[in-house]
Scaffold this motif. Structure first.
Motif, PDB file in Angstrom:
ATOM      1  N   ALA A 126      16.949 -43.011 -41.645  1.00  0.00           N
ATOM      2  CA  ALA A 126      15.640 -43.626 -41.404  1.00  0.00           C
ATOM      3  C   ALA A 126      14.860 -43.595 -42.715  1.00  0.00           C
ATOM      4  O   ALA A 126      14.268 -42.573 -43.087  1.00  0.00           O
ATOM      5  N   LYS A 169      12.115 -44.634 -43.770  1.00  0.00           N
ATOM      6  CA  LYS A 169      10.674 -44.336 -43.771  1.00  0.00           C
ATOM      7  C   LYS A 169      10.365 -42.869 -44.052  1.00  0.00           C
ATOM      8  O   LYS A 169       9.316 -42.542 -44.578  1.00  0.00           O
ATOM      9  N   ASP A 229      18.233 -47.325 -41.259  1.00  0.00           N
ATOM     10  CA  ASP A 229      17.220 -47.807 -40.318  1.00  0.00           C
ATOM     11  C   ASP A 229      16.016 -48.225 -41.153  1.00  0.00           C
ATOM     12  O   ASP A 229      15.412 -47.385 -41.833  1.00  0.00           O
ATOM     13  N   ASN A 236      14.882 -51.372 -36.830  1.00  0.00           N
ATOM     14  CA  ASN A 236      14.510 -50.710 -35.572  1.00  0.00           C
ATOM     15  C   ASN A 236      13.024 -50.418 -35.437  1.00  0.00           C
ATOM     16  O   ASN A 236      12.622 -49.428 -34.826  1.00  0.00           O
ATOM     17  N   PHE A 281       7.257 -39.736 -29.304  1.00  0.00           N
ATOM     18  CA  PHE A 281       7.193 -41.092 -29.861  1.00  0.00           C
ATOM     19  C   PHE A 281       6.944 -42.150 -28.786  1.00  0.00           C
ATOM     20  O   PHE A 281       6.743 -43.306 -29.085  1.00  0.00           O
ATOM     21  N   HIS A 333      14.444 -42.762 -29.026  1.00  0.00           N
ATOM     22  CA  HIS A 333      14.095 -41.761 -30.035  1.00  0.00           C
ATOM     23  C   HIS A 333      13.487 -40.589 -29.282  1.00  0.00           C
ATOM     24  O   HIS A 333      12.442 -40.743 -28.657  1.00  0.00           O
ATOM     25  N   THR A 391      10.135 -36.588 -32.839  1.00  0.00           N
ATOM     26  CA  THR A 391      10.561 -35.963 -34.087  1.00  0.00           C
ATOM     27  C   THR A 391      10.650 -34.445 -33.993  1.00  0.00           C
ATOM     28  O   THR A 391      10.012 -33.843 -33.127  1.00  0.00           O
ATOM     29  N   GLY A 431      16.536 -40.727 -34.217  1.00  0.00           N
ATOM     30  CA  GLY A 431      16.344 -39.626 -35.149  1.00  0.00           C
ATOM     31  C   GLY A 431      15.936 -38.432 -34.303  1.00  0.00           C
ATOM     32  O   GLY A 431      16.412 -38.266 -33.180  1.00  0.00           O
ATOM     33  N   GLY A 432      15.042 -37.623 -34.841  1.00  0.00           N
ATOM     34  CA  GLY A 432      14.557 -36.480 -34.077  1.00  0.00           C
ATOM     35  C   GLY A 432      15.266 -35.182 -34.415  1.00  0.00           C
ATOM     36  O   GLY A 432      14.824 -34.114 -33.997  1.00  0.00           O
ATOM     37  N   GLU A 449      20.123 -42.037 -36.292  1.00  0.00           N
ATOM     38  CA  GLU A 449      19.303 -42.490 -37.425  1.00  0.00           C
ATOM     39  C   GLU A 449      18.297 -41.411 -37.822  1.00  0.00           C
ATOM     40  O   GLU A 449      17.091 -41.621 -37.739  1.00  0.00           O
ATOM     41  N   GLY A 498      15.863 -39.073 -39.942  1.00  0.00           N
ATOM     42  CA  GLY A 498      15.054 -39.106 -41.155  1.00  0.00           C
ATOM     43  C   GLY A 498      14.923 -37.673 -41.623  1.00  0.00           C
ATOM     44  O   GLY A 498      15.665 -37.189 -42.480  1.00  0.00           O
ATOM     45  N   ARG A 499      14.016 -36.965 -40.963  1.00  0.00           N
ATOM     46  CA  ARG A 499      13.717 -35.578 -41.309  1.00  0.00           C
ATOM     47  C   ARG A 499      14.971 -34.688 -41.384  1.00  0.00           C
ATOM     48  O   ARG A 499      15.109 -33.876 -42.290  1.00  0.00           O
ATOM     49  N   TYR A 534       8.339 -37.260 -44.709  1.00  0.00           N
ATOM     50  CA  TYR A 534       6.946 -37.665 -44.462  1.00  0.00           C
ATOM     51  C   TYR A 534       6.001 -36.879 -45.382  1.00  0.00           C
ATOM     52  O   TYR A 534       4.968 -36.372 -44.941  1.00  0.00           O
TER      53      TYR A 534
HETATM   54  C1  LIG Z   1      13.102 -45.985 -35.036  1.00  0.00           C
HETATM   55  C2  LIG Z   1      13.076 -44.678 -35.727  1.00  0.00           C
HETATM   56  N1  LIG Z   1      14.226 -44.083 -36.020  1.00  0.00           N
HETATM   57  C3  LIG Z   1      14.300 -42.900 -36.670  1.00  0.00           C
HETATM   58  C4  LIG Z   1      13.142 -42.270 -37.094  1.00  0.00           C
HETATM   59  C5  LIG Z   1      13.269 -40.968 -37.825  1.00  0.00           C
HETATM   60  O1  LIG Z   1      12.786 -39.932 -37.088  1.00  0.00           O
HETATM   61  P1  LIG Z   1      13.012 -38.434 -37.546  1.00  0.00           P
HETATM   62  O2  LIG Z   1      12.423 -38.305 -38.905  1.00  0.00           O
HETATM   63  O3  LIG Z   1      12.329 -37.620 -36.527  1.00  0.00           O
HETATM   64  O4  LIG Z   1      14.493 -38.197 -37.572  1.00  0.00           O
HETATM   65  C6  LIG Z   1      11.894 -42.836 -36.795  1.00  0.00           C
HETATM   66  C7  LIG Z   1      10.662 -42.160 -37.211  1.00  0.00           C
HETATM   67  O5  LIG Z   1       9.559 -42.633 -37.089  1.00  0.00           O
HETATM   68  C8  LIG Z   1      11.864 -44.076 -36.112  1.00  0.00           C
HETATM   69  O6  LIG Z   1      10.710 -44.684 -35.827  1.00  0.00           O
END
Ligand SMILES: Cc1ncc(COP(=O)(O)O)c(C=O)c1O
Length: 381
Positions: free
Chosen positions: A50, A52, A72, A94, A151, A181, A184, A217-218, A256, A258-259, A357
């Motif tokens: 992810a 972002k 993602d 996504n 979320f 999802h 997080t 994610g999560g 997917e 992120g964290r 983040y």
């Molecule tokens: C669609 C989607 N996927 C994955 C993530 C990543 O989440 P995390 O950092 O909790 O793994 C996010 C976070 O906003 C998301 O919106």
């Protein structure tokens, strides 16, 4: 954000040598790559990132070097960046609400996977995306606990609507899939169990055999000393539940994170500006900077105090109120944090597990936020 070209041995070496007056994020490529391999080896399906959560180009490059081949993406900016840095990667778009201009860009850039959670956005996809070989993944939500924050308040169809959307996407000729999802920093793996079982029910009710299930994610990173995330236990539970819930129709799995991928590869050093009347600790970073998400998802207690000479203060700790540098009274970390009793002005407070983040939500509010990044061989303090 500037990245120093020198590779430092440890955060202590950098601090001793440069005495940074602005906050610094120390980045360990080896921790990032090891975490990526842990996911690739352990997760029973495709691992995507992810973007972002930390879109720094060195992060994307190191993940690609470790074998991550899917991303993602939430916006045209992220899509273009990934196309430039990892041209052959799969892009999963996504963010379930998109302007038509954004959809057109995605089509031009060859995006073949889109999530959706509403009738109006599905109609836009059907109108603007060629269905041939293209996946639509219906995102649903459940009121399950387990995450640091939920979320479902913004995205995700109800189970009933998801069933309708899935049948409609399949009828329109798209490759039908499901996604969710769990929220997080999800330390309770049972959230995945509930979601996966419900996904199987949605597919059965829609009369559709889904091609893939994206379990979101999560995945947690290590934020509290007392809670060491057990990723392998989560992977095993996902694997087992997918087989039990779908049986012979088990879809391919995608995740997917992120964290969970980038969080532990960074440590933040914020300098102590003042210890006001021997009590409150004022840092040069706070909730408008790299610590932006702490009020939302809770404190990190993996915190150490380092002297300007690079030595850890290992004496007794006492709980302190910690303020950021801006004049805004909400610029304070929630609760109190246990810091060395001898903390003093000019010291550094190091927060471990700060990769997600943080770089990306840092602001220049009040003229602060001159965050930089330094690469280290080891994050060991
Ligand atoms: C669609 C989607 N996927 C994955 C993530 C990543 O989440 P995390 O950092 O909790 O793994 C996010 C976070 O906003 C998301 O919106």
């Amino acid at each position: 954000m500037g990245l120093s070209k020198t590779i430092w041995t440890t955060p202590a070496e950098y601090i001793r040598t440069l005495q940074p007056e602005a906050p610094v994020l120390f980045f360990s490529p080896s921790v990032l790559q090891a975490t990526a391999r842990r996911f690739i080896d352990g997760f029973p399906g495709m691992v995507t990132y992810a973007v972002k959560s930390n879109p720094e180009e060195v992060v994307v490059e190191n993940l690609a070097a470790a074998g991550v081949r899917g991303f993602d993406v939430a916006s045209p900016f992220e899509m273009r960046m990934i196309r430039r840095l990892v041209p052959d990667a799969a892009l999963h778009y996504n963010n379930p609400v998109r302007a038509v201009s954004e959809i057109r860009t995605a089509v031009e850039l060859g995006v073949k996977s889109y999530s959706v959670d509403s009738e109006s956005e599905l109609a836009k996809l059907i109108a603007h995306v060629p269905s041939e070989g293209c996946e639509i993944s219906v995102r649903f939500k459940l009121p399950v606990a387990g995450a640091a924050y939920n979320f479902g308040a913004k995205f995700g169809a109800t189970v009933e609507l998801a069933t309708v959307l899935l049948a409609r996407a399949a009828a329109a000729g798209f490759v039908p899939s499901i996604t969710f999802h769990p929220g997080t920093q999800c330390t309770d793996p049972s959230a995945w169990e509930t979601y996966i079982s419900t996904a199987a029910q949605i597919a059965a009710d829609a009369g559709v055999t889904i091609s893939r299930l994206n379990v979101g994610g999560g995945f947690p990173n290590h934020r509290l000393n007392a809670v060491l995330p057990d990723l392998e236990a989560i992977f095993d539970l996902i694997d087992r539940t997918a087989s039990e819930a779908f049986g012979a129709n088990r879809p391919q799995l995608v995740c997917e994170p992120g964290r969970g991928l980038c969080g532990d590869a960074f440590t933040l050093a914020a300098r102590v500006k003042a210890v006001r009347d021997g009590q409150h600790v004022f840092l040069n970073d706070g909730i408008y900077g790299a610590l932006a998400e702490i009020p939302l998802i809770g404190v990190i207690d993996r915190v150490e105090v380092m002297t300007p000479a690079g030595a850890l203060r290992e004496d007794e700790r006492t709980d302190r109120i910690i303020f950021g540098p801006t004049c805004d009274s909400v610029d304070r970390l929630p609760g109190e944090l246990p810091l060395s009793v001898s903390v003093e002005e000019g010291d550094f407070v190091l927060f471990e597990g700060m990769g997600a983040y943080s770089t990306v939500t840092n602001t220049r509010f009040n003229g602060f936020g001159e965050l930089s990044m330094a690469t280290v061989l080891s994050l060991k303090l």
